[in-house]
Design a protein around this motif. Structure first.
Motif, PDB file in Angstrom:
ATOM      1  N   THR A  92       0.824  -1.213   0.000  1.00 14.78           N
ATOM      2  CA  THR A  92       0.000   0.000   0.000  1.00 14.78           C
ATOM      3  C   THR A  92       0.857   1.261   0.000  1.00 14.78           C
ATOM      4  O   THR A  92       0.563   2.219  -0.722  1.00 14.78           O
ATOM      5  CB  THR A  92      -0.950   0.024   1.210  1.00 14.78           C
ATOM      6  N   ALA A  95       2.283   1.844  -3.369  1.00 17.84           N
ATOM      7  CA  ALA A  95       1.310   2.480  -4.261  1.00 17.84           C
ATOM      8  C   ALA A  95       1.267   3.990  -4.043  1.00 17.84           C
ATOM      9  O   ALA A  95       1.166   4.762  -5.006  1.00 17.84           O
ATOM     10  CB  ALA A  95      -0.073   1.868  -4.027  1.00 17.84           C
ATOM     11  N   ILE A  96       1.365   4.430  -2.782  1.00 19.28           N
ATOM     12  CA  ILE A  96       1.413   5.871  -2.507  1.00 19.28           C
ATOM     13  C   ILE A  96       2.629   6.492  -3.180  1.00 19.28           C
ATOM     14  O   ILE A  96       2.543   7.553  -3.803  1.00 19.28           O
ATOM     15  CB  ILE A  96       1.445   6.136  -0.992  1.00 19.28           C
ATOM     16  N   VAL A  98       4.434   5.404  -5.826  1.00 19.68           N
ATOM     17  CA  VAL A  98       4.375   5.387  -7.291  1.00 19.68           C
ATOM     18  C   VAL A  98       3.368   6.410  -7.805  1.00 19.68           C
ATOM     19  O   VAL A  98       3.666   7.217  -8.698  1.00 19.68           O
ATOM     20  CB  VAL A  98       4.020   3.972  -7.786  1.00 19.68           C
ATOM     21  N   LEU A  99       2.167   6.400  -7.239  1.00 20.96           N
ATOM     22  CA  LEU A  99       1.134   7.325  -7.712  1.00 20.96           C
ATOM     23  C   LEU A  99       1.458   8.771  -7.363  1.00 20.96           C
ATOM     24  O   LEU A  99       1.246   9.684  -8.170  1.00 20.96           O
ATOM     25  CB  LEU A  99      -0.225   6.931  -7.118  1.00 20.96           C
ATOM     26  N   GLY A 100       1.991   8.992  -6.167  1.00 20.52           N
ATOM     27  CA  GLY A 100       2.345  10.346  -5.782  1.00 20.52           C
ATOM     28  C   GLY A 100       3.487  10.914  -6.601  1.00 20.52           C
ATOM     29  O   GLY A 100       3.491  12.102  -6.957  1.00 20.52           O
ATOM     30  N   SER A 101       4.463  10.085  -6.933  1.00 21.59           N
ATOM     31  CA  SER A 101       5.620  10.537  -7.708  1.00 21.59           C
ATOM     32  C   SER A 101       5.245  10.893  -9.140  1.00 21.59           C
ATOM     33  O   SER A 101       5.940  11.671  -9.800  1.00 21.59           O
ATOM     34  CB  SER A 101       6.703   9.455  -7.718  1.00 21.59           C
ATOM     35  N   THR A 102       4.151  10.308  -9.625  1.00 26.79           N
ATOM     36  CA  THR A 102       3.718  10.582 -11.004  1.00 26.79           C
ATOM     37  C   THR A 102       2.517  11.529 -11.060  1.00 26.79           C
ATOM     38  O   THR A 102       1.857  11.635 -12.094  1.00 26.79           O
ATOM     39  CB  THR A 102       3.353   9.259 -11.706  1.00 26.79           C
ATOM     40  N   ASP A 103       2.260  12.195  -9.923  1.00 29.13           N
ATOM     41  CA  ASP A 103       1.165  13.174  -9.844  1.00 29.13           C
ATOM     42  C   ASP A 103      -0.197  12.569 -10.151  1.00 29.13           C
ATOM     43  O   ASP A 103      -1.063  13.208 -10.748  1.00 29.13           O
ATOM     44  CB  ASP A 103       1.426  14.361 -10.779  1.00 29.13           C
ATOM     45  N   HIS A 104      -0.388  11.324  -9.772  1.00 24.64           N
ATOM     46  CA  HIS A 104      -1.669  10.653  -9.973  1.00 24.64           C
ATOM     47  C   HIS A 104      -2.330  10.290  -8.649  1.00 24.64           C
ATOM     48  O   HIS A 104      -3.148   9.363  -8.588  1.00 24.64           O
ATOM     49  CB  HIS A 104      -1.486   9.379 -10.812  1.00 24.64           C
ATOM     50  N   LEU A 105      -1.988  10.999  -7.582  1.00 26.12           N
ATOM     51  CA  LEU A 105      -2.543  10.671  -6.269  1.00 26.12           C
ATOM     52  C   LEU A 105      -3.183  11.907  -5.647  1.00 26.12           C
ATOM     53  O   LEU A 105      -2.527  12.697  -4.977  1.00 26.12           O
ATOM     54  CB  LEU A 105      -1.454  10.121  -5.337  1.00 26.12           C
ATOM     55  N   GLY A 109      -7.382   9.775  -2.860  1.00 26.75           N
ATOM     56  CA  GLY A 109      -6.630   8.543  -3.075  1.00 26.75           C
ATOM     57  C   GLY A 109      -5.638   8.283  -1.962  1.00 26.75           C
ATOM     58  O   GLY A 109      -5.451   7.137  -1.515  1.00 26.75           O
TER      59      GLY A 109
END
Length: 430
Positions: A92, A95-96, A98-105, A109
């Protein structure tokens, strides 16, 4: 018919040490999660109220999921539960990252992933804790010493991880800091897999083995909800356990408010940013390591009631006063060391009491219920602190918290079941 006795643990002190290091790794991951979360929320434009919401999302699963998972930990087994929980928690937070680093969080979320991580982290911490009586007995170590060792390991993790979190947030960003979390949880899972044996003999309580065996046999056929209710009934009808949980509930709310929500805001407003907050958190952890070491060495000889009250007063009063007076980084670090020293002795004392008073068959249930009751105030404290910080002066908030903290800490002086704090139950050799 009672189950056959488990074989003795080979190299029990290595297993106990491995468990302590694994607990350190998991706690390091949790520390960075809690530390980096407010700065991630701020980085995506969140308000102080949003910081409070995120902190609430990180603590609320303990309150809701802790009691529900205690029965499962008792059923599945402590070692297996620890490993599985670390794996899921690691995924989990990955996932934070990866998504946060790519501005998708977005914020919603982040909240969802924090809730998921917390739900699975609770049974892992519980499983490692309730393994202690058995491993302590196998290692011929007093329970206070074993609990102090693991508590010191937790504080060591905070000592290293809090400043590391500050550095990571400052250098690479709050989202990227979550990559380190995933690595820590992975190491914890591997250590328990490699060093803690699959079968550990139960640490029976002297004088009540027959009753334990009879009650365990009666409970074998009980369903999930019956077992959960039995654990809750035991906690709520044991006055000392109930009173400890209630006091810690209130004081945890104050601690969460002042150290998780208000400290990052104070650091941004008064101290120049995340690095100062990391230094203060690290100083708290450093003092806690020393306090846990002191308790591990001499905790089984210290007067428990005096230690309980004195440590809570020192934990809550001086540091809150320093913030209220507008202290800067260096004096805050100094006071934080003393505060951590008191807290470092207090936490293993409470942990020892929880393990001593719980029957072997429901160790995990009692542990999770006690922790959940104690943590009920945390999401409330986080949310109220975030809302209050948007409207009131931070120094005023610290002053109010400090006064209230000390008043609640004096509750054990009222007598009643608190007198039982001085009694010791011999669950391990001394």
């Amino acid at each position: 018919m009672s189950a056959p006795a488990a074989p003795p643990v080979r190299r029990p002190r290595l297993a106990l040490g491995g468990l302590a290091v694994a607990h350190t790794m998991a706690q390091a991951g949790n520390t960075i999660t809690i530390f980096a979360t407010p700065f991630y929320v701020r980085a995506i434009g969140g308000s102080a109220t949003d910081v409070g919401l995120a902190t609430t999302a990180a603590t609320l699963p303990v309150v809701l999921g802790g009691p529900l998972t205690g029965v499962l930990v008792d059923r599945i087994g402590y070692r297996r539960s620890s490993i599985a929980a670390d794996v899921v928690s690691g995924l989990t937070v990955l996932a934070i990252a990866v998504l946060g680093s790519t501005d998708h969080l977005p914020l919603w979320g982040l909240l969802a992933l924090l809730v998921a991580s917390g739900l699975f982290d609770t049974p892992g911490q519980t499983a490692r804790t309730v393994l202690l009586p058995s491993l302590a007995r196998s290692s011929d170590v007093p329970l206070e010493r074993a609990v102090g060792l693991v508590s010191g390991a937790e504080r060591t993790a905070m000592l290293a991880a809090a400043p590391l979190g500050g550095v990571l947030v400052a250098l690479v960003g709050p989202a990227q800091a979550f990559f380190v979390d995933a690595a820590f949880f992975a190491v914890s899972a591997l250590l328990v897999t490699a060093l803690v044996p699959r079968t550990v003999p139960a640490a029976d309580h002297e004088g009540d083995q027959a009753q334990e065996a009879e009650e365990a046999e009666e409970e074998d056929g009980a369903g999930y909800w019956r077992q959960l209710a039995d654990g809750a009934r035991f906690v709520l009808t044991t006055p000392l356990l109930r009173n400890i949980a209630l006091v810690v509930l209130v004081l945890n709310a104050f601690d969460t408010a002042r150290l998780t929500v208000l400290l990052p805001l104070y650091a941004l407003q008064e101290l120049g940013g995340a690095t100062a907050a990391g230094l203060i958190s690290g100083a708290l952890a450093g003092g806690s390591v020393a306090g846990a070491a002191l308790f591990s060495a001499w905790g089984h000889r210290l007067p428990r009631r005096t230690l309980f009250v004195g440590a809570f007063v020192l934990t809550g009063g001086p540091l809150s006063a320093a913030f209220a007076l507008g202290a800067q980084t260096i004096p805050l670090v100094a006071v934080a060391v003393a505060t951590g020293l008191a807290a470092g002795m207090l936490n293993p004392l409470i942990g020892t009491l929880r393990l001593e008073l719980a029957p072997q068959r429901m160790l995990a249930r009692v542990q999770t219920l006690m922790v959940s009751i104690a943590w009920v105030g945390m999401p409330v404290g986080s949310l109220l602190a975030g809302v209050a910080a948007d409207a009131l002066d931070l120094r005023l908030l610290y002053a109010v918290i400090g006064v209230a903290y000390v008043l609640v800490a004096l509750a054990p002086l009222t007598g009643g079941s608190w007198r039982q704090l001085s009694a010791r139950r011999p669950t391990s050799p001394h």
